[in-house]
Design a protein around this motif. Structure first.
Motif, PDB file in Angstrom:
ATOM      1  N   VAL A  39       0.864  -1.180   0.000  1.00 39.85           N
ATOM      2  CA  VAL A  39       0.000   0.000   0.000  1.00 39.85           C
ATOM      3  C   VAL A  39       0.906   1.237   0.000  1.00 39.85           C
ATOM      4  O   VAL A  39       1.704   1.434   0.918  1.00 39.85           O
ATOM      5  N   MET A  88      -7.985   1.963  -4.676  1.00 38.71           N
ATOM      6  CA  MET A  88      -9.003   1.608  -3.679  1.00 38.71           C
ATOM      7  C   MET A  88     -10.050   2.710  -3.523  1.00 38.71           C
ATOM      8  O   MET A  88     -11.027   2.523  -2.811  1.00 38.71           O
ATOM      9  N   ARG A 140     -18.700   2.518   5.316  1.00 41.06           N
ATOM     10  CA  ARG A 140     -17.924   3.547   4.639  1.00 41.06           C
ATOM     11  C   ARG A 140     -18.077   3.367   3.137  1.00 41.06           C
ATOM     12  O   ARG A 140     -18.687   4.177   2.471  1.00 41.06           O
ATOM     13  N   ASN A 211      -5.507  -5.801   6.219  1.00 42.89           N
ATOM     14  CA  ASN A 211      -4.407  -4.826   6.230  1.00 42.89           C
ATOM     15  C   ASN A 211      -3.320  -5.422   7.141  1.00 42.89           C
ATOM     16  O   ASN A 211      -3.395  -6.601   7.503  1.00 42.89           O
ATOM     17  N   SER A 212      -2.339  -4.612   7.519  1.00 39.56           N
ATOM     18  CA  SER A 212      -1.235  -5.145   8.340  1.00 39.56           C
ATOM     19  C   SER A 212      -1.748  -5.797   9.620  1.00 39.56           C
ATOM     20  O   SER A 212      -1.385  -6.935   9.942  1.00 39.56           O
ATOM     21  N   GLY A 229       0.463  -1.893   4.388  1.00 38.26           N
ATOM     22  CA  GLY A 229       1.053  -0.564   4.334  1.00 38.26           C
ATOM     23  C   GLY A 229       2.094  -0.403   5.419  1.00 38.26           C
ATOM     24  O   GLY A 229       3.276  -0.712   5.258  1.00 38.26           O
ATOM     25  N   SER A 237       1.049  -1.553  13.498  1.00 38.30           N
ATOM     26  CA  SER A 237      -0.174  -0.758  13.405  1.00 38.30           C
ATOM     27  C   SER A 237      -0.543  -0.159  14.759  1.00 38.30           C
ATOM     28  O   SER A 237      -1.117   0.916  14.839  1.00 38.30           O
ATOM     29  N   TYR A 372       0.748   6.861  11.350  1.00 34.91           N
ATOM     30  CA  TYR A 372       0.213   7.076  10.013  1.00 34.91           C
ATOM     31  C   TYR A 372       0.135   8.570   9.684  1.00 34.91           C
ATOM     32  O   TYR A 372       0.492   9.002   8.603  1.00 34.91           O
TER      33      TYR A 372
HETATM   34  C1  PLP Z   1      -4.523   1.993   4.065  1.00 33.16           C
HETATM   35  C2  PLP Z   1      -5.232   0.736   3.758  1.00 33.16           C
HETATM   36  C3  PLP Z   1      -4.621  -0.503   3.983  1.00 33.16           C
HETATM   37  C4  PLP Z   1      -3.260  -0.650   4.641  1.00 33.16           C
HETATM   38  O1  PLP Z   1      -3.339  -0.472   6.022  1.00 33.16           O
HETATM   39  P1  PLP Z   1      -2.067  -0.686   6.975  1.00 33.16           P
HETATM   40  O2  PLP Z   1      -2.622  -0.604   8.341  1.00 33.16           O
HETATM   41  O3  PLP Z   1      -1.149   0.446   6.689  1.00 33.16           O
HETATM   42  O4  PLP Z   1      -1.483  -1.993   6.626  1.00 33.16           O
HETATM   43  C5  PLP Z   1      -5.314  -1.637   3.598  1.00 33.16           C
HETATM   44  N1  PLP Z   1      -6.542  -1.552   3.041  1.00 33.16           N
HETATM   45  C6  PLP Z   1      -7.161  -0.371   2.820  1.00 33.16           C
HETATM   46  C7  PLP Z   1      -8.508  -0.357   2.180  1.00 33.16           C
HETATM   47  C8  PLP Z   1      -6.528   0.806   3.176  1.00 33.16           C
HETATM   48  O5  PLP Z   1      -7.148   1.967   2.962  1.00 33.16           O
END
Ligand code: PLP
Length: 388
Positions: A39, A88, A140, A211-212, A229, A237, A372
């Motif tokens: 990401v 996204m 969302r 995500n992470s 990300g 995180s 972040y």
């Molecule tokens: C930002 C984001 C991620 C990555 O999140 P991290 O906590 O940084 O790993 C994954 N999916 C979506 C939809 C995001 O907006």
């Protein structure tokens, strides 16, 4: 030092070895069956898309996620070979055709997006590479159950114009145990909706929800692809995710390495007498004779005003307090305890200066900002350079 700053007042350096370490760690943890999508939204979490993407590519990342069309084009131009890029979020209508021509994938988070994609695909005679996003409880983005049914029928009627690259959702706060039951509900809903999709013979290439934080806390959420990300850049995180990870380990060391450092230099030195105020207003009063260093970074570059009288910088390996309010282009640090400090000395704002280190997390604790947010605020105007 002056030369290193490339005529700017500060510089961001990216540690290639740290990035390589993080990619290798995550690949090992996720295993060979799970694709890691890097990401790189928000200018690659402040690291710089143009600098970081070639490094990811070199170290084995072959999938990228961004928020917007603009970012997707920047990733596209930074890659030496075409790789999947997934938007996204935001695509202005006038750029939909370019997205399809470049083979960029994108989320379908509502029916309007599906209709505009179809119209564009027909007009250009191209396939829209879509990721159907399910609304599973974050409220969302995403298609609810009825909208998914509609989307399925539209896709089936226009099969030649769609390539369903993914079926996805986003979990609302996997980094915090307090959201546990909400997350489990979301995963359940996702699986139910996936069942509907598959019952209609639509088999997405990638099922992805993690995500992470989710990739570590909920291993079953890894599925075919994880959108990582913050961890690729060397941060957890949240403390909870880190603690949960090391709890099961003999070795309690952090396996991640920070990629980014931010440095400047001392612009001027001053002696300030007892009873004098420093910087704007009256928020800092010298309680004794002090020595101050002026540093040419401020909130215009992403050094938050909330670090006024709170932040720390490193000079000659020692922690020095930021005193007074953070200005647009300058901050003042107390160097009374570093008598050898002089104009031109390196100042570390984020990163290491032997034997000390300022982590973004320390930085953000004192200002109540998340990692972040601090990273995302680092100005794009700061020169970024890679150290191999
Ligand atoms: C930002 C984001 C991620 C990555 O999140 P991290 O906590 O940084 O790993 C994954 N999916 C979506 C939809 C995001 O907006």
């Amino acid at each position: 030092m002056t030369q290193d700053l490339f005529n700017g007042s500060s510089i961001i350096t990216l540690d290639e070895k740290a990035l390589q370490n993080n990619v290798a760690f995550l690949k090992k943890k996720m295993g060979p069956k799970v694709t890691i999508s890097a990401v790189v939204k928000a200018n690659a979490y402040g690291h710089g898309i143009e600098q970081i993407v070639p490094l990811f590519e070199k170290h084995g990342i072959n999938h990228y996620s961004v928020f917007s069309y603009r970012e997707a084009v920047r990733v596209y131009s930074s890659l030496s070979e075409p790789q999947p890029i997934m938007i996204m979020g935001w695509i202005p209508d006038e750029h939909m055709a370019d997205v399809m021509r470049k083979g960029i994938e994108f989320y379908v988070f509502n029916l309007e997006r599906l209709y505009s994609a179809l119209a564009c695909a027909k007009q250009c005679n191209l396939k829209a590479r879509i990721h159907l996003e399910a609304e599973t409880g974050m409220n969302r983005t995403g298609l609810n159950t009825d909208e998914l049914a509609t989307a399925i029928s539209i896709i089936k009627e226009n099969e030649e114009f769609f390539d369903v690259a993914g079926f996805c959702t986003h979990l609302a706060g996997a980094e915090s145990i307090s959201n546990h039951s909400r997350i489990l509900k979301q995963i359940k809903k996702y699986k139910k909706m996936l069942g509907v999709l598959e019952a209609n013979d639509i088999v997405p290439k990638y099922r992805h929800i993690a995500n992470s934080a989710a990739a570590f806390i909920y291993p079953s959420s890894r599925m075919d692809l994880v959108r990582i990300g913050i961890m690729l850049y060397g941060f957890w995180s949240s403390i909870e995710v880190f603690v949960q990870y090391v709890n099961h380990k003999k070795n309690k060391l952090d396996p991640l390495d920070r990629v980014l450092s931010w440095k400047s230099q001392i612009m001027s030195i001053k002696e300030v007498k007892t009873g004098e105020f420093v910087s704007y207003g009256i928020s800092y009063l010298a309680q004794s004779d002090i020595r101050t260093a002026l540093i040419p970074i401020g909130y215009s570059l992403g050094y938050s005003r909330s670090l006024s009288n709170k932040g720390m910088v490193l000079i000659q390996g020692q922690f020095c307090s930021v005193i007074g309010v953070v200005n647009m282009n300058m901050v003042i640090a107390d160097v009374t305890n570093v008598p050898e400090a002089e104009v031109g000395d390196e100042v570390v704002i984020i990163g290491k200066q032997s034997p000390s280190e300022i982590k973004v997390s320390a930085f953000s604790d004192s200002s109540n900002l998340l990692n972040y947010e601090v990273l995302a605020h680092l100005s794009e105007t700061i020169h970024r350079t890679v150290i191999s």
